[in-house]
Design an enzyme around this catalytic site. Structure first.
Site, short mmCIF file in Angstrom:
data_model
loop_
_atom_site.label_atom_id
_atom_site.label_comp_id
_atom_site.label_asym_id
_atom_site.label_seq_id
_atom_site.Cartn_x
_atom_site.Cartn_y
_atom_site.Cartn_z
CD GLU A 118 14.56 -21.60 -8.09
OE1 GLU A 118 13.99 -21.14 -7.08
OE2 GLU A 118 15.49 -21.01 -8.66
CD GLU A 138 12.01 -17.18 -9.10
OE1 GLU A 138 11.55 -17.19 -10.27
OE2 GLU A 138 12.35 -18.21 -8.51
N1 CAA Z 1 5.84 -16.51 0.18
C1 CAA Z 1 5.11 -16.16 1.27
N2 CAA Z 1 3.76 -16.28 1.33
C2 CAA Z 1 3.14 -16.74 0.23
C3 CAA Z 1 3.83 -17.10 -0.94
C4 CAA Z 1 5.24 -16.97 -0.94
N3 CAA Z 1 6.00 -17.32 -1.99
N4 CAA Z 1 2.93 -17.50 -1.87
C5 CAA Z 1 1.70 -17.40 -1.30
N5 CAA Z 1 1.83 -16.94 -0.03
C6 CAA Z 1 0.77 -16.69 0.94
C7 CAA Z 1 -0.02 -15.43 0.59
O1 CAA Z 1 0.65 -14.28 1.06
C8 CAA Z 1 -1.32 -15.70 1.30
O2 CAA Z 1 -1.13 -15.45 2.66
P1 CAA Z 1 -2.22 -14.53 3.48
O3 CAA Z 1 -3.47 -15.36 3.46
O4 CAA Z 1 -1.61 -14.41 4.86
O5 CAA Z 1 -2.35 -13.27 2.74
C9 CAA Z 1 -1.50 -17.21 1.16
O6 CAA Z 1 -0.20 -17.74 0.87
C10 CAA Z 1 -2.42 -17.59 0.01
O7 CAA Z 1 -1.93 -16.97 -1.16
P2 CAA Z 1 -2.88 -16.12 -2.16
O8 CAA Z 1 -3.99 -15.48 -1.40
O9 CAA Z 1 -1.99 -15.23 -2.97
O10 CAA Z 1 -3.49 -17.31 -3.05
P3 CAA Z 1 -4.01 -17.22 -4.54
O11 CAA Z 1 -4.68 -18.52 -4.82
O12 CAA Z 1 -4.79 -15.99 -4.76
O13 CAA Z 1 -2.69 -17.11 -5.47
C11 CAA Z 1 -0.46 -17.73 -6.15
C12 CAA Z 1 -1.82 -18.19 -5.54
C13 CAA Z 1 -0.67 -17.36 -7.63
C14 CAA Z 1 0.49 -18.90 -6.05
C15 CAA Z 1 0.05 -16.49 -5.38
O14 CAA Z 1 0.01 -16.79 -3.99
C16 CAA Z 1 1.45 -16.10 -5.74
O15 CAA Z 1 1.66 -15.51 -6.78
N6 CAA Z 1 2.45 -16.40 -4.87
C17 CAA Z 1 3.80 -16.00 -5.03
C18 CAA Z 1 4.50 -16.81 -6.11
C19 CAA Z 1 5.93 -16.32 -6.29
O16 CAA Z 1 6.16 -15.19 -6.65
N7 CAA Z 1 6.91 -17.22 -6.03
C20 CAA Z 1 8.30 -16.91 -6.16
C21 CAA Z 1 8.86 -16.48 -4.83
S1 CAA Z 1 10.53 -15.86 -4.98
C22 CAA Z 1 11.49 -17.24 -5.00
O17 CAA Z 1 11.03 -18.36 -4.93
C23 CAA Z 1 12.95 -16.96 -5.10
C24 CAA Z 1 13.79 -18.09 -5.51
O18 CAA Z 1 13.98 -18.39 -6.66
C25 CAA Z 1 14.44 -18.88 -4.55
#
Ligand code: CAA
Length: 264
Positions: A118, A138
């Protein structure tokens, strides 16, 4: 000014007039928490206020992500009343989209998910590394886009693809994002920043008032009817025709030389 979650560099890497804003929470994949939001608003307000800075680039630090979304850990602590009473995320659109009249470009270097996608879509256009991945996942968290994904993604790629992405939470790679019209160009990963800065430098070398006007015109296409949009375009064209830079630009063309812009 220094920031806790951003690195901001004016005239970045020797590119005159180009401000580089780097999201700098690599361990959290540049997740967008309230501090990032507040600092981004400050950084973009400073960019907008500086007459020497004419185009900005936003990118993410680290190898993996532009931004992996709004900060899930922070959001998990909030109740619905907090989101509602703070009008959570509203400031992004008012401060980054409406108040920043100068052009800015998103250089997406990896994951651009949820709020990261976004944020990239709030920029005037997106340049993507061939490793970029876009998505609105999301739904997997029991929520839905909250910073414009359902609206801007739909306008960018059409209903069918936007709906599929929001409903399944799947990611789109850079090639698909380019063919769908979400990104302007895909660039080899290692060349992304240099290409984005060069592109921004090219924009910064244009007559600044005309750059703002071009941005305003294209954005108007999303807000109005064709007839009103065309009338708006003509009026802005006519106003620009009275500018000193119009006289200079046309004289420079005829005299076969570079223009020297006054920004007026
Ligand atoms: N918020 C907070 N922390 C996050 C994050 C997020 N959106 N995305 C990743 N992190 C953190 C993880 O918790 C992790 O932290 P720790 O080492 O302390 O555990 C670190 O970043 C590394 O992440 P991963 O170990 O998960 O890395 P990966 O390579 O295995 O996976 C990924 C990468 C696929 C991007 C995965 O991190 C993921 O799915 N992240 C979340 C994506 C998501 O759901 N985004 C939408 C958020 S909601 C939103 O944005 C609402 C809106 O519309 C405004």
């Amino acid at each position: 000014m220094s920031y806790a979650t951003l690195i901001v560099e004016a005239n970045a890497q020797g590119n005159k007039g180009v401000t580089l804003v780097t999201l700098n929470r690599p361990k959290a994949l540049n997740a967008l928490n309230s501090e990032v939001l507040r600092e981004l608003i400050e950084a973009f307000a400073a960019f907008e206020a500086d007459p020497e800075q004419l185009c900005a680039v936003i990118t993410g630090s680290g190898e993996k992500a532009f931004a992996a979304g709004a900060d899930i850990k922070e959001m998990s602590e909030k109740a619905a009343a907090d989101f509602y009473l703070e009008d959570f995320f509203a400031a992004w659109t008012s401060e980054l989209v409406k108040k920043v009249r100068k052009p800015w470009v998103a250089a997406v270097n990896g994951f651009a998910l949820g709020g990261g996608c976004e944020l990239a879509m709030m920029a005037d256009f997106i340049l993507a590394s061939d490793k970029a991945k876009f998505g609105q996942p999301e739904i997997n968290l029991g929520v839905a886009p909250g910073m414009g994904g359902s609206q801007r993604l739909t306008r960018a790629v059409g209903k069918s693809k936007a709906m599929e992405m929001c409903l399944t939470g799947r990611m789109m790679d850079a090639a698909e994002a380019e063919s769908a019209g979400l990104v302007a160009r895909v660039v080899p990963h290692d060349d992304l920043l240099e290409d984005a800065l060069k592109t921004a430098a090219a924009i910064a070398s244009k007559p600044p008032m005309a750059a703002i006007a071009n941005k305003e015109m294209v954005n108007a296409a999303f807000e109005t009817t064709l007839e009103l949009g065309l009338a708006h375009e003509r009026r802005i064209f006519q106003i620009l025709a009275a500018s000193e830079d119009k006289a200079e630009g046309m004289a420079a063309f005829i005299e076969k030389r570079e223009g020297r812009w006054k920004g007026r």
